[in-house]
Design a protein around this motif. Structure first.
Motif, PDB file in Angstrom:
ATOM      1  N   GLY A   1       0.791  -1.225   0.000  1.00 14.31           N
ATOM      2  CA  GLY A   1       0.000   0.000   0.000  1.00 14.31           C
ATOM      3  C   GLY A   1       0.820   1.270   0.000  1.00 14.31           C
ATOM      4  N   LEU A   2       1.863   1.329   0.832  1.00 12.79           N
ATOM      5  CA  LEU A   2       2.664   2.552   0.898  1.00 12.79           C
ATOM      6  C   LEU A   2       3.429   2.815  -0.395  1.00 12.79           C
ATOM      7  CD1 LEU A   2       4.001   2.519   4.569  1.00 12.79           C
ATOM      8  CD2 LEU A   2       2.196   3.945   3.583  1.00 12.79           C
ATOM      9  N   ALA A   3       3.859   1.767  -1.079  1.00 11.09           N
ATOM     10  CA  ALA A   3       4.544   1.957  -2.362  1.00 11.09           C
ATOM     11  C   ALA A   3       3.570   2.509  -3.403  1.00 11.09           C
ATOM     12  CB  ALA A   3       5.145   0.629  -2.844  1.00 11.09           C
ATOM     13  N   ILE A   4       2.348   2.014  -3.391  1.00 12.72           N
ATOM     14  CA  ILE A   4       1.325   2.527  -4.303  1.00 12.72           C
ATOM     15  C   ILE A   4       1.037   3.989  -3.979  1.00 12.72           C
ATOM     16  CG2 ILE A   4      -1.096   2.304  -4.995  1.00 12.72           C
ATOM     17  CD1 ILE A   4      -0.790  -0.739  -4.312  1.00 12.72           C
TER      18      ILE A   4
ATOM     19  N   GLU B   1       1.355   9.737  -5.208  1.00  9.71           N
ATOM     20  CA  GLU B   1       1.677  11.077  -4.724  1.00  9.71           C
ATOM     21  C   GLU B   1       2.646  11.777  -5.670  1.00  9.71           C
ATOM     22  OE1 GLU B   1       1.011  10.671   0.092  1.00  9.71           O
ATOM     23  OE2 GLU B   1       3.005  10.276  -0.713  1.00  9.71           O
ATOM     24  N   GLY B   2       3.563  11.030  -6.236  1.00  9.27           N
ATOM     25  CA  GLY B   2       4.469  11.604  -7.221  1.00  9.27           C
ATOM     26  C   GLY B   2       3.739  12.023  -8.481  1.00  9.27           C
ATOM     27  N   TYR B   3       2.782  11.232  -8.890  1.00 10.40           N
ATOM     28  CA  TYR B   3       2.021  11.539 -10.102  1.00 10.40           C
ATOM     29  C   TYR B   3       1.076  12.716  -9.879  1.00 10.40           C
ATOM     30  CZ  TYR B   3      -1.257  11.026 -13.953  1.00 10.40           C
ATOM     31  OH  TYR B   3      -2.061  11.267 -15.034  1.00 10.40           O
ATOM     32  N   TYR B   4       0.328  12.672  -8.789  1.00 12.75           N
ATOM     33  CA  TYR B   4      -0.648  13.726  -8.500  1.00 12.75           C
ATOM     34  C   TYR B   4      -0.014  14.986  -7.912  1.00 12.75           C
ATOM     35  CZ  TYR B   4      -4.561  10.495  -9.254  1.00 12.75           C
ATOM     36  OH  TYR B   4      -5.467   9.627  -9.801  1.00 12.75           O
ATOM     37  N   GLU B   5       1.228  14.854  -7.451  1.00 15.12           N
ATOM     38  CA  GLU B   5       1.949  15.960  -6.810  1.00 15.12           C
ATOM     39  C   GLU B   5       1.198  16.501  -5.603  1.00 15.12           C
ATOM     40  OE1 GLU B   5       2.842  18.782  -9.906  1.00 15.12           O
ATOM     41  OE2 GLU B   5       4.431  17.501 -10.701  1.00 15.12           O
ATOM     42  N   LYS B   6       0.587  15.601  -4.853  1.00 17.55           N
ATOM     43  CA  LYS B   6      -0.061  15.958  -3.593  1.00 17.55           C
ATOM     44  C   LYS B   6      -0.206  14.697  -2.751  1.00 17.55           C
ATOM     45  CE  LYS B   6      -4.899  15.547  -4.952  1.00 17.55           C
ATOM     46  NZ  LYS B   6      -6.175  16.234  -5.019  1.00 17.55           N
ATOM     47  N   GLU B   7      -0.471  14.896  -1.479  1.00 17.06           N
ATOM     48  CA  GLU B   7      -0.574  13.777  -0.557  1.00 17.06           C
ATOM     49  C   GLU B   7      -1.849  12.976  -0.803  1.00 17.06           C
ATOM     50  OE1 GLU B   7      -0.566  12.812   4.232  1.00 17.06           O
ATOM     51  OE2 GLU B   7      -0.450  14.887   3.546  1.00 17.06           O
ATOM     52  N   ILE B   8      -1.704  11.670  -0.786  1.00 22.26           N
ATOM     53  CA  ILE B   8      -2.839  10.753  -0.865  1.00 22.26           C
ATOM     54  C   ILE B   8      -3.061  10.216   0.542  1.00 22.26           C
ATOM     55  CG2 ILE B   8      -3.738   8.620  -1.870  1.00 22.26           C
ATOM     56  CD1 ILE B   8      -3.206  10.806  -3.964  1.00 22.26           C
ATOM     57  N   HIS B   9      -4.213  10.477   1.100  1.00 22.55           N
ATOM     58  CA  HIS B   9      -4.498  10.040   2.466  1.00 22.55           C
ATOM     59  C   HIS B   9      -4.904   8.569   2.498  1.00 22.55           C
ATOM     60  CE1 HIS B   9      -4.179  14.080   4.068  1.00 22.55           C
ATOM     61  NE2 HIS B   9      -4.825  14.494   2.988  1.00 22.55           N
ATOM     62  N   HIS B  10      -4.560   7.924   3.594  1.00 22.10           N
ATOM     63  CA  HIS B  10      -4.893   6.503   3.771  1.00 22.10           C
ATOM     64  C   HIS B  10      -6.397   6.282   3.633  1.00 22.10           C
ATOM     65  CE1 HIS B  10      -0.928   5.087   5.346  1.00 22.10           C
ATOM     66  NE2 HIS B  10      -0.796   6.387   5.488  1.00 22.10           N
ATOM     67  N   GLY B  11      -7.188   7.248   4.089  1.00 23.67           N
ATOM     68  CA  GLY B  11      -8.638   7.140   4.018  1.00 23.67           C
ATOM     69  C   GLY B  11      -9.179   7.158   2.598  1.00 23.67           C
ATOM     70  N   ARG B  12      -8.366   7.578   1.671  1.00 17.01           N
ATOM     71  CA  ARG B  12      -8.745   7.515   0.256  1.00 17.01           C
ATOM     72  C   ARG B  12      -8.170   6.271  -0.398  1.00 17.01           C
ATOM     73  NH1 ARG B  12      -7.045  11.642  -4.618  1.00 17.01           N
ATOM     74  NH2 ARG B  12      -8.539  10.845  -6.132  1.00 17.01           N
ATOM     75  N   LEU B  13      -6.918   5.965  -0.086  1.00 19.41           N
ATOM     76  CA  LEU B  13      -6.204   4.871  -0.743  1.00 19.41           C
ATOM     77  C   LEU B  13      -6.822   3.510  -0.445  1.00 19.41           C
ATOM     78  CD1 LEU B  13      -3.741   3.845  -2.370  1.00 19.41           C
ATOM     79  CD2 LEU B  13      -2.533   3.714  -0.176  1.00 19.41           C
ATOM     80  N   TYR B  14      -6.902   3.162   0.825  1.00 17.61           N
ATOM     81  CA  TYR B  14      -7.263   1.797   1.177  1.00 17.61           C
ATOM     82  C   TYR B  14      -8.726   1.441   0.876  1.00 17.61           C
ATOM     83  CZ  TYR B  14      -2.588   1.394   2.908  1.00 17.61           C
ATOM     84  OH  TYR B  14      -1.222   1.355   2.971  1.00 17.61           O
ATOM     85  N   PRO B  15      -9.684   2.335   1.068  1.00 16.08           N
ATOM     86  CA  PRO B  15     -11.049   1.984   0.640  1.00 16.08           C
ATOM     87  C   PRO B  15     -11.147   1.750  -0.868  1.00 16.08           C
ATOM     88  CG  PRO B  15     -11.128   3.785   2.221  1.00 16.08           C
ATOM     89  CD  PRO B  15      -9.680   3.583   1.863  1.00 16.08           C
ATOM     90  N   ASN B  16     -10.390   2.515  -1.658  1.00 13.62           N
ATOM     91  CA  ASN B  16     -10.405   2.305  -3.104  1.00 13.62           C
ATOM     92  C   ASN B  16      -9.727   0.998  -3.484  1.00 13.62           C
ATOM     93  OD1 ASN B  16     -11.653   4.586  -4.764  1.00 13.62           O
ATOM     94  ND2 ASN B  16     -10.558   5.679  -3.155  1.00 13.62           N
ATOM     95  N   LEU B  17      -8.659   0.638  -2.804  1.00 15.16           N
ATOM     96  CA  LEU B  17      -8.038  -0.668  -3.041  1.00 15.16           C
ATOM     97  C   LEU B  17      -9.014  -1.788  -2.696  1.00 15.16           C
ATOM     98  CD1 LEU B  17      -4.418  -0.016  -1.713  1.00 15.16           C
ATOM     99  CD2 LEU B  17      -5.051  -0.558  -4.080  1.00 15.16           C
TER     100      LEU B  17
END
Length: 91
Positions: A23-26, A31-47
């Motif tokens: 998860g953290l590698a994703i 974050e590099g692509y979007y140039e902003k922070e991706i919060h865990h609350g967004r990442l993991y529910p979408n995964l």
């Protein structure tokens, strides 16, 4: 793939492009692509949504670390999307 958000599609592309990413590698890649922070609350529910849809499998490396891989269906969905995109984008 038509029912996925753009973020979920991006998750699929990152997962297929890496070897069993956790998860953290994703998160870092996006974050590099979007140039902003991706919060865990967004990442993991979408995964989890991608897992529930049968596009991604979640495995466990240890008690704290999960890894993600595309299913055959997930790969077929990406291939179909790329074919569709290539009809419209010829760079």
């Amino acid at each position: 793939m038509h029912d996925l958000t753009g973020f979920q599609r991006d998750l699929l592309y990152v997962i297929v492009g890496e070897e069993e990413p956790h998860g953290l590698a994703i998160k870092e890649e996006l974050e590099g692509y979007y140039e902003k922070e991706i919060h865990h609350g967004r990442l993991y529910p979408n995964l989890d949504t991608l897992v529930d849809k049968g596009l991604v499998e979640k495995g466990q490396r240890d008690r704290r670390t999960n890894y993600y891989t595309l299913t055959r269906r997930g790969r077929r969905e990406i291939e179909a999307r790329r074919e569709w995109e290539s009809r419209y984008v010829d760079l």
